[in-house]
Scaffold this active site. Sequence first.
Site: not given
Ligand code: AMP
Length: 294
Positions: A31-32, A37, A61, A152, A155, A187
């Site tokens: 989220g956020n 995303h 995590q 990531d 990951q 992020s």
């Molecule tokens: P998160 O909400 O931070 O767990 O991220 C969810 C998904 O979005 C993960 O697969 C991240 O790698 C991807 N993600 C986060 N930030 C970015 C970004 N700046 N560009 C592309 N994908 C992203």
Amino acid sequence: MDVFETIDSIRKYRIAIDQKNSAVAFVPTMGNLHKGHLSLVQKAQTMADRVVVSIYVNPTQFGVNEDFADYPRTRDADLALLKSAGVQAVFYPAYDELYPFGTDLFTSVSCPAFDRGLCSTSRPHFFTGVATVVTKLLNIVRPDFAIFGQKDFQQLLVIRRICEELFIEIKIISAPIVRSESGLALSSRNKYLSESELKIAPLIFKTLSQAKHDIETKPGKLQDSNYLASLEEHAKIALTEFGFKIDYFEILDSATLAKPVSSTIPNYHSLIIATACKLGNTRLIDNVLVEVQA
Ligand code: AMP
């Protein structure tokens, strides 16, 4: 757009899709949501008729001193964004839904092959938490494709590997990093940065790009066994001078995350330059891929 809060309800939705023979692409998130995303959602839309996004801040995590309680939770804004992006379904489980027996003695998935070095060193709990929750989500949603960000990178390798080793037949797709105009990788944690920190943070990408440029313009130097270590050292000094506290800055083989040995670098080699560093209390990660023609 349907929002499902229980496993039972999203499973029924999935069974109904099975009957229509539609493909499902899945984007797991915490989220956020931001444009990073959304780029994953857009990629998902090119792959399948139906896109399911999950929003779940996964407790397992986060380490005890990390930001689980403070992690930004913005349900209404996230749902509005996903609706306007044309997403068909959101899985928004409550905290307990994914850990019916709690999180003290939970059954976990680990990936020792990639859960070492880089982020594992300072966050030893992290990848087991991620691998476990992603396995649960993949089992519940049963997508044809699941999209993860290159942001990531470690990951991504963990998830690819667990799917291979556990025979989870889902195609794992990676999507490029979305950045702000300044170069800062988007992020959810950028929200923690002060105005002055926001001016410094783009220097991470600048430093990564400089190392990439150095490798690309002088590939012959890869034969020198100290070359990559000297680039790493140079970058760490620069980042420290800019005001970052370095967790790691490493140049590794992008397929294995092993240190490339100069004598074994073949004619064609793909490297990842990855860093994690802290600005104030905010931990930021970023990386760039380098395709080397030695
Ligand atoms: P998160 O909400 O931070 O767990 O991220 C969810 C998904 O979005 C993960 O697969 C991240 O790698 C991807 N993600 C986060 N930030 C970015 C970004 N700046 N560009 C592309 N994908 C992203």
